[in-house]
Design an enzyme around this catalytic site. Structure first.
Site, PDB file in Angstrom:
ATOM      1  N   GLU A 273       0.817  -1.211   0.000  1.00 46.50           N
ATOM      2  CA  GLU A 273       0.000   0.000   0.000  1.00 46.50           C
ATOM      3  C   GLU A 273       0.853   1.265   0.000  1.00 46.50           C
ATOM      4  OE1 GLU A 273      -3.508   2.087   2.738  1.00 46.50           O
ATOM      5  OE2 GLU A 273      -2.046   0.722   3.661  1.00 46.50           O
TER       6      GLU A 273
ATOM      7  N   ASP B 217      -5.675   2.777  -1.296  1.00 44.79           N
ATOM      8  CA  ASP B 217      -6.401   3.592  -0.323  1.00 44.79           C
ATOM      9  C   ASP B 217      -6.641   4.951  -0.960  1.00 44.79           C
ATOM     10  OD1 ASP B 217      -7.059   5.362   1.816  1.00 44.79           O
ATOM     11  OD2 ASP B 217      -6.195   3.941   3.237  1.00 44.79           O
TER      12      ASP B 217
ATOM     13  N   GLN C 217      -9.618   1.113  -0.041  1.00 43.03           N
ATOM     14  CA  GLN C 217      -9.970   1.708   1.246  1.00 43.03           C
ATOM     15  C   GLN C 217     -10.399   3.152   1.019  1.00 43.03           C
ATOM     16  OE1 GLN C 217      -6.293   0.762   3.408  1.00 43.03           O
ATOM     17  NE2 GLN C 217      -7.410  -0.713   4.647  1.00 43.03           N
TER      18      GLN C 217
ATOM     19  N   GLU D  38     -11.584   2.676   6.380  1.00 46.94           N
ATOM     20  CA  GLU D  38     -10.468   2.933   7.291  1.00 46.94           C
ATOM     21  C   GLU D  38     -10.454   4.424   7.653  1.00 46.94           C
ATOM     22  OE1 GLU D  38      -5.953   1.276   7.689  1.00 46.94           O
ATOM     23  OE2 GLU D  38      -6.362   2.547   5.963  1.00 46.94           O
TER      24      GLU D  38
END
Length: 270
Positions: A146, A181, A209, A245
């Site tokens: 990530e 993300d 995310q 998240e």
């Protein structure tokens, strides 16, 4: 239709950790993710999942000494044995929890690292990820990496989508994928619609995310048009999960209007 997983490290913190599974299920979540399971017995976590009809869709491999400030080891020369031991431990938990995705954190590097030093970090990163992916493939598990923004995590080795996809392509393991993300990506690069349309169809994105930008609260608070982004994800046929998240601004359940509205709108369209 996008599927959403509650992140129990950030959400439902008004409850003790083991009670967050029930709270997430009560709000209609069908899956959960969190940072680390290792403070708890895997059998107990499995019971919580089963008791509340939840799936475990993601957690992180051991990151080194988190309390001391470490944020992963995969790109750190000299930590290979510890990294491999951590991967084996994570895979044991993943098997017990039925979790098919494992995030392996890269680690922090000095801001004044030379080009040669960064090249050594990258070589170490690729070698460790190749080993981890091969190990995880035996259990049918994906390894995820990530990119993380440098404002929230200064010095993190991996920061951009291009870098992440380059690493995945160079390692060449089919079960090594990118954890996209949208919060981190918006802070570092922006252009989220183009990023989704460019990268999701490659098959290299294993998990999404979301959080509001810039404050990491509910995803509908701030500069993102989440309904547009969810429509893009739907249009692309992404069949993974979107991890929530984010840090609720004033109570987790009270802040789920964005999700309830989205679910209601989608039902009306069917």
């Amino acid at each position: 239709m996008p599927r959403f997983a509650a992140n129990l490290s950030m959400m439902y913190t008004e409850h003790d950790f083991l009670d967050r599974f029930a709270a997430a299920s009560a709000d209609g979540f069908e899956a959960v993710e969190y940072l680390f399971p290792y403070a708890f017995d895997a059998a107990e976590l499995r019971r919580r999942l089963d008791d509340h009809g939840l799936r475990q869709v993601l957690f992180n491999a051991p990151p080194g000494d988190w309390d001391y400030g470490e944020r992963g080891m995969a790109a750190l020369p000299g930590r290979e044995a510890e990294l491999r031991s951590g991967i084996d431990r994570a895979l044991e938990y993943a098997a017990a929890l039925g979790c098919l995705r494992l995030h392996v954190m890269a680690g922090l590097v000095r801001p004044d690292a030379t080009a040669g030093e960064r090249a050594k970090h990258r070589d170490t990163y690729q070698a460790n990820l190749a080993w981890a992916a091969a190990r995880a493939a035996e259990a049918g598990i994906d390894i995820l990496i990530e990119p993380i923004n440098g404002r929230d995590m200064p010095g993190y080795f991996l920061t951009t989508q291009g870098e992440a996809h380059s690493v995945v392509q160079e390692v060449g393991a089919p079960n090594l994928k990118v954890q996209l993300d949208l919060y981190h990506c918006q802070i570092v690069e922006g252009d989220l619609t183009t990023t989704l349309r460019r990268d999701v169809p490659t098959g290299r994105v294993g998990h999404l995310q979301i959080a509001g930008v810039p404050d990491r609260h509910e995803p509908d608070r701030g500069e993102l048009d989440i309904h547009h982004l969810f429509d893009v994800v739907d249009e692309l046929g992404f069949d993974g999960w979107i991890g929530c998240e984010y840090i609720p601004e004033a109570g987790t359940s009270e802040g789920l209007g964005w999700l309830n509205d989205y679910r209601s709108n989608r039902r009306d369209q069917v």
